[in-house]
Design a protein around this motif. Structure first.
Motif, PDB file in Angstrom:
ATOM      1  N   GLU A  23      38.427   1.350  12.838  1.00 41.72           N
ATOM      2  CA  GLU A  23      36.987   1.188  12.641  1.00 41.72           C
ATOM      3  C   GLU A  23      36.263   2.493  12.977  1.00 41.72           C
ATOM      4  N   PRO A  24      35.282   2.882  12.162  1.00 41.99           N
ATOM      5  CA  PRO A  24      34.550   4.126  12.428  1.00 41.99           C
ATOM      6  C   PRO A  24      33.439   3.943  13.467  1.00 41.99           C
ATOM      7  N   VAL A  25      33.825   3.542  14.671  1.00 43.71           N
ATOM      8  CA  VAL A  25      32.858   3.207  15.719  1.00 43.71           C
ATOM      9  C   VAL A  25      31.964   4.398  16.058  1.00 43.71           C
ATOM     10  N   ILE A  26      32.562   5.539  16.349  1.00 42.77           N
ATOM     11  CA  ILE A  26      31.778   6.714  16.736  1.00 42.77           C
ATOM     12  C   ILE A  26      30.981   7.244  15.549  1.00 42.77           C
ATOM     13  N   SER A  27      31.570   7.220  14.370  1.00 44.09           N
ATOM     14  CA  SER A  27      30.863   7.661  13.171  1.00 44.09           C
ATOM     15  C   SER A  27      29.610   6.825  12.912  1.00 44.09           C
ATOM     16  N   ARG A  28      29.686   5.538  13.179  1.00 38.52           N
ATOM     17  CA  ARG A  28      28.517   4.663  12.966  1.00 38.52           C
ATOM     18  C   ARG A  28      27.391   4.974  13.942  1.00 38.52           C
ATOM     19  N   LEU A  29      27.724   5.473  15.129  1.00 39.72           N
ATOM     20  CA  LEU A  29      26.664   5.889  16.044  1.00 39.72           C
ATOM     21  C   LEU A  29      25.825   6.999  15.418  1.00 39.72           C
ATOM     22  N   VAL A  30      26.486   7.847  14.635  1.00 42.56           N
ATOM     23  CA  VAL A  30      25.800   8.943  13.958  1.00 42.56           C
ATOM     24  C   VAL A  30      25.070   8.439  12.715  1.00 42.56           C
ATOM     25  N   SER A  31      25.803   7.769  11.813  1.00 39.20           N
ATOM     26  CA  SER A  31      25.231   7.392  10.523  1.00 39.20           C
ATOM     27  C   SER A  31      24.226   6.251  10.604  1.00 39.20           C
ATOM     28  N   ASP A  32      24.504   5.230  11.426  1.00 37.79           N
ATOM     29  CA  ASP A  32      23.629   4.058  11.469  1.00 37.79           C
ATOM     30  C   ASP A  32      22.509   4.172  12.501  1.00 37.79           C
ATOM     31  N   THR A  36      23.272  12.112  17.787  1.00 42.57           N
ATOM     32  CA  THR A  36      24.194  13.226  17.820  1.00 42.57           C
ATOM     33  C   THR A  36      25.213  12.884  18.897  1.00 42.57           C
ATOM     34  N   VAL A  37      26.495  12.933  18.540  1.00 47.22           N
ATOM     35  CA  VAL A  37      27.554  12.541  19.467  1.00 47.22           C
ATOM     36  C   VAL A  37      28.462  13.736  19.723  1.00 47.22           C
ATOM     37  N   ASN A  38      28.599  14.098  20.986  1.00 41.77           N
ATOM     38  CA  ASN A  38      29.506  15.152  21.395  1.00 41.77           C
ATOM     39  C   ASN A  38      30.637  14.499  22.186  1.00 41.77           C
ATOM     40  N   GLN A  64      16.904   5.115  19.833  1.00 43.03           N
ATOM     41  CA  GLN A  64      18.181   5.308  19.136  1.00 43.03           C
ATOM     42  C   GLN A  64      19.356   5.080  20.084  1.00 43.03           C
ATOM     43  N   ILE A  65      19.258   5.630  21.286  1.00 37.43           N
ATOM     44  CA  ILE A  65      20.340   5.477  22.259  1.00 37.43           C
ATOM     45  C   ILE A  65      20.511   4.011  22.634  1.00 37.43           C
ATOM     46  N   GLN A  66      19.418   3.319  22.905  1.00 38.29           N
ATOM     47  CA  GLN A  66      19.514   1.905  23.275  1.00 38.29           C
ATOM     48  C   GLN A  66      20.082   1.074  22.121  1.00 38.29           C
ATOM     49  N   SER A  67      19.700   1.380  20.884  1.00 36.47           N
ATOM     50  CA  SER A  67      20.245   0.663  19.727  1.00 36.47           C
ATOM     51  C   SER A  67      21.735   0.927  19.583  1.00 36.47           C
ATOM     52  N   GLY A  68      22.153   2.176  19.776  1.00 41.42           N
ATOM     53  CA  GLY A  68      23.573   2.513  19.700  1.00 41.42           C
ATOM     54  C   GLY A  68      24.381   1.822  20.779  1.00 41.42           C
ATOM     55  N   LEU A  69      23.842   1.762  22.007  1.00 38.29           N
ATOM     56  CA  LEU A  69      24.532   1.072  23.096  1.00 38.29           C
ATOM     57  C   LEU A  69      24.613  -0.430  22.829  1.00 38.29           C
ATOM     58  N   SER A  70      23.564  -0.994  22.243  1.00 41.57           N
ATOM     59  CA  SER A  70      23.600  -2.421  21.885  1.00 41.57           C
ATOM     60  C   SER A  70      24.685  -2.689  20.852  1.00 41.57           C
ATOM     61  N   TYR A  71      24.825  -1.786  19.879  1.00 46.69           N
ATOM     62  CA  TYR A  71      25.892  -1.906  18.872  1.00 46.69           C
ATOM     63  C   TYR A  71      27.270  -1.931  19.542  1.00 46.69           C
ATOM     64  N   LEU A  72      27.497  -1.014  20.482  1.00 45.40           N
ATOM     65  CA  LEU A  72      28.788  -0.963  21.173  1.00 45.40           C
ATOM     66  C   LEU A  72      29.024  -2.241  21.978  1.00 45.40           C
ATOM     67  N   ARG A  73      27.996  -2.732  22.621  1.00 51.02           N
ATOM     68  CA  ARG A  73      28.135  -3.967  23.407  1.00 51.02           C
ATOM     69  C   ARG A  73      28.349  -5.175  22.498  1.00 51.02           C
TER      70      ARG A  73
END
Length: 88
Positions: A23-32, A36-38, A64-73
């Motif tokens: 699954e493109p988990v990290i890529s989705r943090l960028v695209s969706d 910016t992910v380092n 954006q950060i909170q939305s990305g963290l919600s996605y991961l959770r």
């Protein structure tokens, strides 16, 4: 005074189980989520067997950060943020 467009950084440690390796988990943090992910560190088993661990620095707006963290959770991935793990 901060605006909604102020960029901030957040450091997290993320465990990605082997079931998610395709699954493109990290890529989705960028695209969706527009982050910016380092990847500052990573550990993966040989031939991607077992869980993967990623030390990530996320950059984006607070929203954006909170939305990305919600996605991961929502994926039920283990996430440690820098406020809980100061000795990485």
């Amino acid at each position: 005074m901060a605006t909604d467009n102020t960029l901030t950084n957040k450091r997290i440690l993320l465990r990605i189980p082997k079931d998610y390796h395709q699954e493109p988990v990290i890529s989705r943090l960028v695209s969706d989520y527009g982050l910016t992910v380092n990847i500052t560190a990573a550990m993966l088993g040989a031939n991607a067997v077992g869980d993967g661990w990623f030390d990530l620095e996320l950059q984006g707006t607070d929203a954006q950060i909170q939305s990305g963290l919600s996605y991961l959770r929502d994926l039920e991935l283990e996430v440690w943020d820098d406020t809980k793990a100061s000795d990485w």
